[in-house]
Design an enzyme around this catalytic site. Structure first.
Site, short mmCIF file in Angstrom:
data_model
loop_
_atom_site.label_atom_id
_atom_site.label_comp_id
_atom_site.label_asym_id
_atom_site.label_seq_id
_atom_site.Cartn_x
_atom_site.Cartn_y
_atom_site.Cartn_z
N LYS A 14 0.82 -1.21 0.00
CA LYS A 14 0.00 0.00 0.00
C LYS A 14 0.86 1.27 0.00
O LYS A 14 0.39 2.33 -0.41
CB LYS A 14 -0.99 -0.02 1.16
CG LYS A 14 -2.08 -1.07 0.92
CD LYS A 14 -3.23 -0.97 1.87
CE LYS A 14 -4.33 -1.95 1.48
NZ LYS A 14 -3.91 -3.36 1.59
C1 LIG Z 1 -4.46 -4.43 0.87
C2 LIG Z 1 -3.63 -5.66 0.70
C3 LIG Z 1 -3.94 -6.65 -0.26
C4 LIG Z 1 -5.16 -6.56 -1.16
O1 LIG Z 1 -5.15 -5.50 -2.05
P1 LIG Z 1 -6.48 -4.97 -2.75
O2 LIG Z 1 -6.10 -3.70 -3.40
O3 LIG Z 1 -7.48 -4.81 -1.66
O4 LIG Z 1 -6.88 -6.00 -3.73
C5 LIG Z 1 -3.08 -7.73 -0.38
N1 LIG Z 1 -2.00 -7.87 0.43
C6 LIG Z 1 -1.69 -6.97 1.37
C7 LIG Z 1 -0.50 -7.19 2.24
C8 LIG Z 1 -2.49 -5.82 1.55
O5 LIG Z 1 -2.17 -4.93 2.49
#
Ligand SMILES: *Cc1c(COP(=O)(O)O)cnc(C)c1O
Length: 463
Positions: free
Chosen positions: A110
């Site tokens: 993120k």
């Molecule tokens: C948020 C997240 C995801 C999923 O991503 P999306 O954009 O919701 O599909 C997968 N792995 C981690 C570690 C995350 O923080």
């Protein structure tokens, strides 16, 4: 490039307006009027670019209201916080190419989007003379990425609620050791749901929301999607071209449909170089059921070892639905209203065929996730985090002969040490940036799980 709403209720707006709007005011999600494409000469020129240069080139296709020099500087600053010169390096391990998206300040993917979003917010607020108070609740992970995205930024304060003593020690330290004066960690005596309910109620108080220019952090901001398009392009260009493969497939661990939707946009840019998009889910397999059976029905959330994917309503799903509906806002709005009323959407065989042309899919049980971490470690010595393992599991199930497989790695394994230990018998190595958190000064306010208490605190500290 103008932006419109999936539900058709707003006049076209600029990128800047789309970033500041977040959720469209008609309840829909914002999308570019037309998804861009690029010609072969452009693709060829992109092959020689560094990550920040490529980010500039890709983002420029979507952003025409920020001067190029400013955009370049925003991107440079956003990715200078990453601890790898390639920002998102691609490493070959066994029969997979692992795209490591976890070299940002909170060691999870993120950061790729939120480092940029924080700088964009600051830049745009400075231009408009505005201010923003960000309010959100976290179960652990998104909160720290948001905090690191806006720490020390001008014109922005951030308030993040987490459940007191119910996040992992590492997660707690990642948040509370950020002591910049614009960051307010609030530990709520209650559960994550209590915190989230309080945040929702505060946002529902429209006069309060407007008075304090409350902003949200969630995965639906369009700027987050475009930031994520870049690493698909980066990886695809590395694996394809003269003397290499024609196309590469991508396995994507998904919860909110955000990351996989970025892949969908990237494939529109590079329809040749990006092949199959493999949508991977954990036991919360709503999106796999959608792809495999045309069934999009809310279930109950189960807790897994990949908690950032423990969701039952995918907040970015509506963006794909809009394209599935041939860009009809009327049909999209009707479908979303039906979903809100009934908790289910069913797709006929013709729609299913289209969905399956766009995505492959596979979900992983807890046992399969642990077995994948263990098996991959035995075969390669490389340690996968549980989210990444869900993707590798799906990638291995859907891989095509002779096509390189990129598996998106969304978190550093040390963030989910317990699950890793169950699989390989020991905790993964702790990177220095996490180990160094212990003993650092912390700042956090513990509050009762009462809306009036939290609201009072925000009121008092808001910009
Ligand atoms: C948020 C997240 C995801 C999923 O991503 P999306 O954009 O919701 O599909 C997968 N792995 C981690 C570690 C995350 O923080």
């Amino acid at each position: 490039m103008r932006y419109l709403s999936t539900r058709g209720g707003i006049a076209p707006i600029s990128f800047t307006e789309a970033v500041m709007m977040g959720l469209a005011t008609d309840g829909g999600l914002l999308l570019p009027e037309k998804l861009p494409t690029v010609d072969a000469a452009t693709v060829a020129a992109w092959r020689n670019l560094s990550y920040p240069e490529l980010a500039c080139a890709v983002l420029s296709l979507f952003i025409d209201d920020i001067p190029p020099a400013d955009l370049k500087d925003l991107i440079r600053r956003s990715y200078a916080t990453f601890n790898h010169p390639e920002v998102t390096p691609l490493v070959k391990q066994g029969d997979c190419h692992i795209l490591e998206l976890f070299h940002g300040p909170t060691l999870a993917f993120k950061d790729v989007a939120l480092q940029l979003l924080g700088n964009l917010f600051e830049y745009l607020l400075k231009k408009s003379g505005g201010r923003m108070n960000i309010l959100g609740a976290t179960s652990g992970d998104t909160g720290s990425a948001a905090i690191y995205g806006v720490r020390g930024k001008e014109r922005i304060n951030i308030f993040i609620l987490h459940p007191y003593k119910r996040v992992s020690p590492v997660q707690e330290l990642q948040m509370t050791t950020v002591t910049d004066p614009n960051v307010f960690n609030i530990a709520v005596r209650g559960t994550f749901d209590d915190g989230q309910a309080i945040v929702k109620q505060i946002f529902n108080d429209i006069p309060f929301k407007e008075k304090h220019q409350l902003g949200a952090i969630n995965s639906i901001n369009w700027a987050r999607i475009v930031a994520q398009v870049v690493y698909y392009v980066y990886a695809a260009l590395k694996l394809t071209g003269e003397g290499r493969a024609a196309t590469a497939d991508f396995a994507v661990p998904t919860g909110n449909f955000g990351d996989i939707f970025a892949g969908f946009v990237a494939r529109h840019l590079l329809p040749k170089e990006i092949g199959q998009l493999i949508l991977a889910t954990n036991e919360n397999n709503l999106l796999s059921r959608f792809v495999l059976h045309g069934d999009y029905s809310v279930g109950t959330v189960v807790a897994t070892s990949s908690p950032s994917m423990d969701i039952q309503v995918a907040s970015n799903f509506e963006r794909y639905l809009y394209y599935l509906n041939n860009e009809s806002p009327e049909r999209t709005r009707a479908a979303m209203e039906q979903f809100a009323a009934s908790g289910t959407l069913q797709f006929d065989p013709a729609a299913r065929a289209r969905i399956q042309a766009d995505f492959a899919s596979k979900s992983a049980t807890e046992e399969e996730t642990v077995a994948t971490i263990r098996g991959f470690h035995r075969a390669t010595g490389y340690v996968l985090d549980p989210h990444t393992a869900v993707g590798v599991h799906a990638g291995q199930a859907c891989r095509r002969q002779g096509v390189p497989l990129v598996c998106l790695s969304t978190a550093h394994p040390a963030k989910f040490g317990e699950a890793v230990k169950r699989a390989i018998g020991r905790e993964p190595e702790m990177p220095a940036s996490l180990a160094n958190l212990t003993g650092k000064p912390t700042r956090c306010q513990v509050l009762d799980a009462e809306i009036a208490t939290v609201k009072g605190f925000v009121e008092h500290h808001a910009l």
